[in-house]
Design a protein around this motif. Structure first.
Motif, PDB file in Angstrom:
ATOM      1  N   ASN A  56     -36.688  23.717  30.612  1.00 11.57           N
ATOM      2  CA  ASN A  56     -37.000  23.744  29.531  1.00 11.57           C
ATOM      3  C   ASN A  56     -36.487  22.456  28.939  1.00 11.57           C
ATOM      4  O   ASN A  56     -35.597  22.848  27.995  1.00 11.57           O
ATOM      5  CB  ASN A  56     -37.219  25.180  28.845  1.00 11.57           C
ATOM      6  CG  ASN A  56     -38.188  25.600  27.887  1.00 11.57           C
ATOM      7  OD1 ASN A  56     -38.522  24.499  27.458  1.00 11.57           O
ATOM      8  ND2 ASN A  56     -38.413  26.857  27.665  1.00 11.57           N
ATOM      9  N   HIS A  58     -37.439  21.872  26.267  1.00  7.48           N
ATOM     10  CA  HIS A  58     -37.885  21.980  24.176  1.00  7.48           C
ATOM     11  C   HIS A  58     -36.612  22.364  23.736  1.00  7.48           C
ATOM     12  O   HIS A  58     -36.224  23.052  22.517  1.00  7.48           O
ATOM     13  CB  HIS A  58     -39.223  22.387  24.210  1.00  7.48           C
ATOM     14  CG  HIS A  58     -40.238  21.348  24.707  1.00  7.48           C
ATOM     15  ND1 HIS A  58     -40.544  20.750  24.292  1.00  7.48           N
ATOM     16  CD2 HIS A  58     -40.420  22.192  25.991  1.00  7.48           C
ATOM     17  CE1 HIS A  58     -41.548  19.739  24.997  1.00  7.48           C
ATOM     18  NE2 HIS A  58     -41.777  21.009  25.888  1.00  7.48           N
ATOM     19  N   ALA A  70     -41.975  12.677  24.006  1.00  7.24           N
ATOM     20  CA  ALA A  70     -42.918  13.306  25.434  1.00  7.24           C
ATOM     21  C   ALA A  70     -42.159  13.349  26.272  1.00  7.24           C
ATOM     22  O   ALA A  70     -41.369  12.785  26.633  1.00  7.24           O
ATOM     23  CB  ALA A  70     -44.346  12.494  25.702  1.00  7.24           C
ATOM     24  N   ARG A  72     -41.412  16.536  29.532  1.00  9.73           N
ATOM     25  CA  ARG A  72     -42.108  16.698  30.872  1.00  9.73           C
ATOM     26  C   ARG A  72     -40.440  18.192  30.979  1.00  9.73           C
ATOM     27  O   ARG A  72     -39.090  18.194  31.428  1.00  9.73           O
ATOM     28  CB  ARG A  72     -42.439  16.638  31.770  1.00  9.73           C
ATOM     29  CG  ARG A  72     -43.373  15.274  31.342  1.00  9.73           C
ATOM     30  CD  ARG A  72     -43.493  14.584  32.583  1.00  9.73           C
ATOM     31  NE  ARG A  72     -44.190  15.071  34.308  1.00  9.73           N
ATOM     32  CZ  ARG A  72     -45.562  15.646  34.393  1.00  9.73           C
ATOM     33  NH1 ARG A  72     -46.001  14.820  33.755  1.00  9.73           N
ATOM     34  NH2 ARG A  72     -45.531  15.355  35.991  1.00  9.73           N
ATOM     35  N   ASP A  73     -41.101  19.472  31.699  1.00 10.82           N
ATOM     36  CA  ASP A  73     -39.976  19.811  32.160  1.00 10.82           C
ATOM     37  C   ASP A  73     -40.122  20.162  33.050  1.00 10.82           C
ATOM     38  O   ASP A  73     -41.350  19.622  34.075  1.00 10.82           O
ATOM     39  CB  ASP A  73     -40.921  21.702  32.355  1.00 10.82           C
ATOM     40  CG  ASP A  73     -40.716  22.204  30.587  1.00 10.82           C
ATOM     41  OD1 ASP A  73     -40.501  21.663  29.228  1.00 10.82           O
ATOM     42  OD2 ASP A  73     -41.821  23.236  30.420  1.00 10.82           O
ATOM     43  N   GLY A 136     -51.427  26.714  29.315  1.00 15.63           N
ATOM     44  CA  GLY A 136     -51.557  26.686  28.201  1.00 15.63           C
ATOM     45  C   GLY A 136     -51.820  26.992  26.580  1.00 15.63           C
ATOM     46  O   GLY A 136     -50.919  26.662  25.874  1.00 15.63           O
ATOM     47  N   PRO A 141     -46.258  29.039  26.871  1.00 13.68           N
ATOM     48  CA  PRO A 141     -47.090  28.209  26.704  1.00 13.68           C
ATOM     49  C   PRO A 141     -46.408  27.830  28.921  1.00 13.68           C
ATOM     50  O   PRO A 141     -45.268  26.927  29.018  1.00 13.68           O
ATOM     51  CB  PRO A 141     -47.791  27.522  26.443  1.00 13.68           C
ATOM     52  CG  PRO A 141     -46.309  27.740  24.882  1.00 13.68           C
ATOM     53  CD  PRO A 141     -46.279  28.986  25.140  1.00 13.68           C
ATOM     54  N   LYS A 143     -46.872  24.215  30.874  1.00 18.74           N
ATOM     55  CA  LYS A 143     -47.294  22.448  30.543  1.00 18.74           C
ATOM     56  C   LYS A 143     -47.829  21.980  31.859  1.00 18.74           C
ATOM     57  O   LYS A 143     -47.689  22.896  33.226  1.00 18.74           O
ATOM     58  CB  LYS A 143     -45.751  22.042  30.286  1.00 18.74           C
ATOM     59  CG  LYS A 143     -45.028  22.414  29.102  1.00 18.74           C
ATOM     60  CD  LYS A 143     -44.497  21.707  28.643  1.00 18.74           C
ATOM     61  CE  LYS A 143     -44.904  20.298  28.158  1.00 18.74           C
ATOM     62  NZ  LYS A 143     -43.529  19.418  27.693  1.00 18.74           N
ATOM     63  N   LYS A 144     -48.600  21.293  32.225  1.00 28.12           N
ATOM     64  CA  LYS A 144     -49.386  21.066  33.281  1.00 28.12           C
ATOM     65  C   LYS A 144     -48.683  20.836  33.824  1.00 28.12           C
ATOM     66  O   LYS A 144     -48.638  21.551  35.179  1.00 28.12           O
ATOM     67  CB  LYS A 144     -50.335  20.165  32.725  1.00 28.12           C
ATOM     68  CG  LYS A 144     -51.472  19.623  33.754  1.00 28.12           C
ATOM     69  CD  LYS A 144     -52.013  18.727  33.393  1.00 28.12           C
ATOM     70  CE  LYS A 144     -53.594  18.095  34.200  1.00 28.12           C
ATOM     71  NZ  LYS A 144     -53.981  17.119  33.924  1.00 28.12           N
ATOM     72  N   GLU A 145     -47.511  20.155  34.126  1.00 30.27           N
ATOM     73  CA  GLU A 145     -47.036  19.597  35.387  1.00 30.27           C
ATOM     74  C   GLU A 145     -46.138  20.950  36.411  1.00 30.27           C
ATOM     75  O   GLU A 145     -46.345  20.522  37.464  1.00 30.27           O
ATOM     76  CB  GLU A 145     -45.779  18.588  34.829  1.00 30.27           C
ATOM     77  CG  GLU A 145     -44.603  19.347  34.023  1.00 30.27           C
ATOM     78  CD  GLU A 145     -44.814  18.716  32.061  1.00 30.27           C
ATOM     79  OE1 GLU A 145     -44.418  19.610  31.433  1.00 30.27           O
ATOM     80  OE2 GLU A 145     -46.401  19.071  32.139  1.00 30.27           O
TER      81      GLU A 145
END
Length: 172
Positions: A56, A58, A70, A72-73, A136, A141, A143-145
Motif C-alpha cells: 500500500n 499511500h 502519483a 502505484r500499489d 475503485g 478502493p 487501484k486499477k493496477e
C-alpha cells in the motif's frame, strides 16, 4: 526495502468469480499475517481462487506518498509464494448443485458463432476497465493496477477457468 527501513505495508486481495475481497493493511512488516475469513459458493471442482499481495503506497513514510507524486500499489513477490489456507466445504442445497451442473459450460450462441481472438481481447480489456472502475469506488478502493494484475489482463493464455471468470465479471 519498500519504504527505506526494511518493511512494507501489505494487504492482499482474493478473487473468486464476481466476489473480490481486500484485507486490512498490515503496517511496517515483511511477515504480514491475516486471520480473516471469507465465504464463496463454489459449484465447479475446477474453481480458481486468485490471491495477490500488494504494498500500500499511500501509508507509512514512503517518500513518494509524502511528496504528493502519483504512486502505484505494487505487487509483493512473484506469482508464487507460501500460503497457509484453510478450506471448509459444505453443501447448502443438492437441488441447486444439480441445476448448476446441468447447465452447458458456455452460452449456446458461443457454439453457433464463436468470438474471434480480437473480439475476446477487446472484451477482456473492456471488462477489466469496468471492473476496475467499480472496485475503485469500493471501500477500501482497489487501484486499477491491482485489478489488472488480479485479472491477468496482460496474459494471452486461455483457460476454461479464466473464461468462466471473465463471463462472471461481465454479468455483475
Amino acid at each position: 526495502m519498500r519504504d527505506g527501513h526494511g518493511s512494507t505495508d501489505a494487504y492482499y486481495v482474493a478473487k473468486y468469480g464476481q466476489k473480490w475481497v481486500r484485507t486490512r493493511t498490515i503496517i511496517d512488516t515483511y511477515s504480514p499475517k491475516w486471520t480473516e475469513q471469507y465465504t464463496w459458493e463454489v459449484y465447479d471442482s475446477c474453481s480458481i481462487i486468485t490471491l495477490g499481495v500488494f504494498h500500500n503506497c499511500h501509508l507509512g513514510g514512503s517518500e513518494k506518498a509524502t511528496t504528493g507524486t502519483a504512486t502505484r500499489d505494487t505487487k509483493i513477490g512473484k506469482k508464487m509464494g507460501e500460503l497457509q489456507l484453510a478450506v471448509r466445504f459444505t453443501s447448502l442445497s443438492l437441488a441447486i448443485m444439480i441445476y448448476i451442473y446441468g447447465q452447458p459450460l458456455l452460452p449456446k450462441m458461443h457454439y453457433l458463432r464463436p468470438f474471434t481472438v480480437n473480439q475476446i481481447e477487446s472484451l477482456r480489456y473492456q471488462t477489466m476497465n469496468i471492473v476496475a472502475g467499480r472496485l475503485g469506488r469500493a471501500e477500501p478502493p482497489l487501484k486499477k493496477e491491482v485489478v489488472e494484475y488480479m485479472l491477468d489482463a496482460d496474459s494471452h493464455m486461455w483457460s476454461m477457468g479464466r473464461s468462466k471468470d471473465s463471463e462472471n465479471q461481465m454479468l455483475f
